[in-house]
Design an enzyme around this catalytic site. Structure first.
Site, short mmCIF file in Angstrom:
data_model
loop_
_atom_site.label_atom_id
_atom_site.label_comp_id
_atom_site.label_asym_id
_atom_site.label_seq_id
_atom_site.Cartn_x
_atom_site.Cartn_y
_atom_site.Cartn_z
CB ALA A 1 10.37 14.17 0.72
NE ARG B 1 -3.63 14.47 1.18
CZ ARG B 1 -3.46 13.25 0.64
NH1 ARG B 1 -4.50 12.50 0.36
NH2 ARG B 1 -2.25 12.79 0.40
CD GLN C 1 10.55 14.11 -3.48
OE1 GLN C 1 10.10 13.98 -2.34
NE2 GLN C 1 9.83 13.86 -4.56
CD GLU D 1 -2.00 6.18 -6.19
OE1 GLU D 1 -2.40 6.91 -5.27
OE2 GLU D 1 -1.58 5.03 -6.00
CG ASN E 1 -0.01 0.72 -2.57
OD1 ASN E 1 0.72 -0.04 -1.93
ND2 ASN E 1 0.42 1.84 -3.15
CE LYS F 1 10.54 24.32 41.72
NZ LYS F 1 11.23 25.61 41.55
C1 UD1 Z 1 0.11 6.72 -1.33
C2 UD1 Z 1 0.06 5.77 -2.54
C3 UD1 Z 1 -1.27 5.01 -2.51
C4 UD1 Z 1 -1.41 4.27 -1.19
C5 UD1 Z 1 -1.25 5.20 -0.01
C6 UD1 Z 1 -1.14 4.40 1.27
C7 UD1 Z 1 1.35 6.89 -4.29
C8 UD1 Z 1 1.28 7.60 -5.58
N1 UD1 Z 1 0.19 6.53 -3.76
O1 UD1 Z 1 -0.95 7.67 -1.51
O2 UD1 Z 1 -1.30 4.09 -3.57
O3 UD1 Z 1 -2.67 3.62 -1.13
O4 UD1 Z 1 -0.03 5.98 -0.13
O5 UD1 Z 1 -1.15 5.23 2.41
O6 UD1 Z 1 2.43 6.62 -3.79
N2 UD1 Z 1 6.27 11.61 -0.47
C9 UD1 Z 1 7.54 12.05 -0.74
N3 UD1 Z 1 7.73 12.93 -1.77
C10 UD1 Z 1 6.70 13.37 -2.54
C11 UD1 Z 1 5.40 12.91 -2.25
C12 UD1 Z 1 5.21 12.03 -1.21
O7 UD1 Z 1 8.50 11.66 -0.06
O8 UD1 Z 1 6.95 14.17 -3.45
C13 UD1 Z 1 6.06 10.68 0.65
C14 UD1 Z 1 5.15 11.26 1.71
O9 UD1 Z 1 5.92 11.93 2.71
C15 UD1 Z 1 4.44 10.03 2.25
C16 UD1 Z 1 4.47 9.06 1.08
O10 UD1 Z 1 5.42 9.52 0.17
O11 UD1 Z 1 5.12 9.46 3.32
C17 UD1 Z 1 3.11 8.92 0.40
O12 UD1 Z 1 2.68 10.19 -0.07
P1 UD1 Z 1 1.20 10.68 0.11
O13 UD1 Z 1 1.05 11.99 -0.58
O14 UD1 Z 1 0.78 10.59 1.51
O15 UD1 Z 1 0.44 9.57 -0.79
P2 UD1 Z 1 -1.04 9.03 -0.65
O16 UD1 Z 1 -1.95 9.94 -1.38
O17 UD1 Z 1 -1.37 8.71 0.75
CA CA Z 2 -0.39 9.05 2.68
#
Ligand code: UD1
Ligand code: CA
Length: 462
Positions: A18, A23, A89, A170, A185, A366
């Site tokens: 979601a 970035r 969400q 984090e 993680n 074609k």
């Molecule tokens: C996340 C993890 C981090 C891990 C990393 C691995 C958390 C807080 N942190 O960080 O520990 O090392 O992934 O790649 O989870 N998403 C939602 N709803 C939201 C926010 C995010 O569904 O409100 C989903 C995103 O689409 C994504 C995933 O959750 O697929 C992770 O979110 P992202 O913002 O990419 O977290 P990272 O900073 O990469």
């Molecule tokens: Ca990520």
């Protein structure tokens, strides 16, 4: 084994997809960006399906309709056989919030595997091992982790004196000592749903964006007496997440390397893996040689003993055995056995060429058939044509298929000989064994075995 029990209610797979993907600096939702010719989300869906869960939940939010539509499309195109449930969400309040929204779905199950939609390099083998570890160690949560030489950007795994997992911190809130931890993680976990539910109640909003971190649930589960374990990957490569375009290209490189290794080990020669790009679903037969600078995309399927490249792009095309395609661009077509294309040919969609046909340099084809043994060797345009067997098309011949309003067909019978620089004004038929004099502009059908000359007689003036 958790996943092997047929009874629904045992295992759920949940995919977090979601997030907005800020970035990525993109109008396309992050999980729909392509790697290996498929959206990132595809690879995670494939793992989820292979775990044979009772159901797959996909959390959508940003551009949710588009993500839903594409998810169903992917599921259909590769024959996923698990029910998919979407969870909306409403606001992007973090991965923890995404899982809170999923609780009504998860509560129907005992155990849940949670994965992120932006980690396309995860392998089924590892996630399966994660579920096995979870089952064997009988903890409340098991994390999939890896040690990275450069852990920047990931949540770090904090372990206690006895090596037990205590929590995940984090990066945005980590102390400088915690930032030095190399174990990270992956974003993939296995949870006992009951513990997840009670753990999630206790987590607070954190970080610069006041988000709910799913990772905080570990500490909360431990506080309630639960145990957290980890399954650690021996290969850090596969946990790489994609948050920006630089990471997208890094993921592309890994997937491509994997694909090429698989092909090489199955008997395909790849002369220069660094300049060869092959999408995840491409198939290639034994003893085919791929030369440098070749890109094979989509549902391309290539037979045995072919020579492909150098510098060739082939997309969604089926190629029979012993074909050759050099310095060419080929889209959505079929090349039958022992056909040769190029150098410098453009084969456009819906062309059906061969067997034993030859398309030479600077020729465009074609939506046409070029039959057994027929040759279009130099500088031609063949569009909307049906060319039978053993036809020779002279250099510079053009099928004039478009009158400004509609496209028309050209039909050429077997063993016909079309001289150089002929214009065939479609619709037109050239009979079996007919001959057309060089430089003719043919506007009327040519009967079988006839010789057509359609040009002004030469006058020499002095
Ligand atoms: C996340 C993890 C981090 C891990 C990393 C691995 C958390 C807080 N942190 O960080 O520990 O090392 O992934 O790649 O989870 N998403 C939602 N709803 C939201 C926010 C995010 O569904 O409100 C989903 C995103 O689409 C994504 C995933 O959750 O697929 C992770 O979110 P992202 O913002 O990419 O977290 P990272 O900073 O990469
Ligand atoms: Ca990520």
């Amino acid at each position: 084994m958790i996943h092997a029990k047929k009874g629904q209610g045992r295992l759920a797979a949940l995919i977090l997809a979601a997030g907005q993907g800020t970035r990525m600096e993109s109008s396309i939702p992050k999980v729909l960006h392509h790697v290996g010719g498929r959206p990132m989300l595809y690879y995670i869906l494939r793992i989820a399906n292979a775990l044979k869960p009772g159901a797959i939940g996909v959390v959508v939010g940003h551009e949710s309709d588009e993500v839903k539509r594409r998810t169903l499309e992917m599921a259909k195109s590769v024959g996923f056989n698990r029910p998919i449930q979407f969870i909306l969400q409403k606001r992007p309040l973090g991965s923890g919030d995404a899982v809170v929204e999923s609780l009504p779905f998860l509560k129907k199950f005992k155990t849940a595997v949670v994965m992120c939609g932006d980690t396309p390099l995860l392998t089924y083998e590892s996630i399966y091992n994660l579920t096995l570890t979870h089952e064997q160690l009988k903890g409340q949560a098991t994390l999939f982790t890896a040690r990275l030489p450069n852990p920047k950007g990931y949540g770090r795994i904090v372990r206690g004196a006895l090596g037990e997992v205590q929590r995940i911190v984090e990066e945005s809130v980590a102390s400088s000592k915690e930032l030095g931890i190399s174990e990270v993680n992956s974003g993939a976990y296995c949870f006992e749903v009951e513990s997840l539910v009670s753990g999630l109640r206790g987590i607070a909003k954190k970080g610069p964006k006041k988000e709910h971190f799913l990772t905080d649930v570990m500490e909360a589960i431990r506080a309630k007496g639960g145990r957290i374990h980890a399954y650690t990957s021996s290969n850090g490569e596969e946990i790489q997440g994609v948050n920006n375009r630089a990471q997208l290209s890094a993921a592309e490189r890994v997937l491509n390397k994997r694909m090429l290794e698989r092909l090489m080990l199955s008997g395909v020669t790849i002369r220069d893996p660094l300049s060869t790009h092959v999408d995840a679903d491409v198939e290639i037969g034994q003893d085919t040689v791929i030369y440098p600078g070749t890109i094979l995309r989509g549902k391309t399927k290539i037979g045995r003993m072919c020579r492909i490249g150098p510098f060739t792009h082939i997309e969604d095309t089926q190629i029979g055995n012993e074909c050759e395609v050099r310095f060419s661009y080929v889209l959505s077509s079929r090349l039958l056995e022992k056909t040769s294309v190029g150098p410098f040919a453009h084969i456009r969609p819906e062309s059906n060429i061969g067997p034993r046909a030859r398309i030479g340099n600077f020729t465009e084809v074609k939506a046409s058939r070029v039959g057994f043994g027929s040759k279009v060797n130099h500088l031609s345009y063949i569009g909307d044509a049906d060319i039978a067997e053993d036809v020779n098309i002279g250099a510079g011949t053009i099928t004039c298929n478009y009158d400004g309003k509609a496209k028309h067909k050209t039909e050429i019978g077997a063993k016909a000989f079309v001289g150089s620089n002929v214009n065939l004004i479609a619709p037109v038929k050239v009979g079996r064994g007919a001959k057309i004099a060089a430089g003719s502009t043919v506007t009327e059908d040519v009967p079988d075995e006839a010789l057509a000359i359609a040009r002004a007689r030469q006058v020499n003036k002095t």
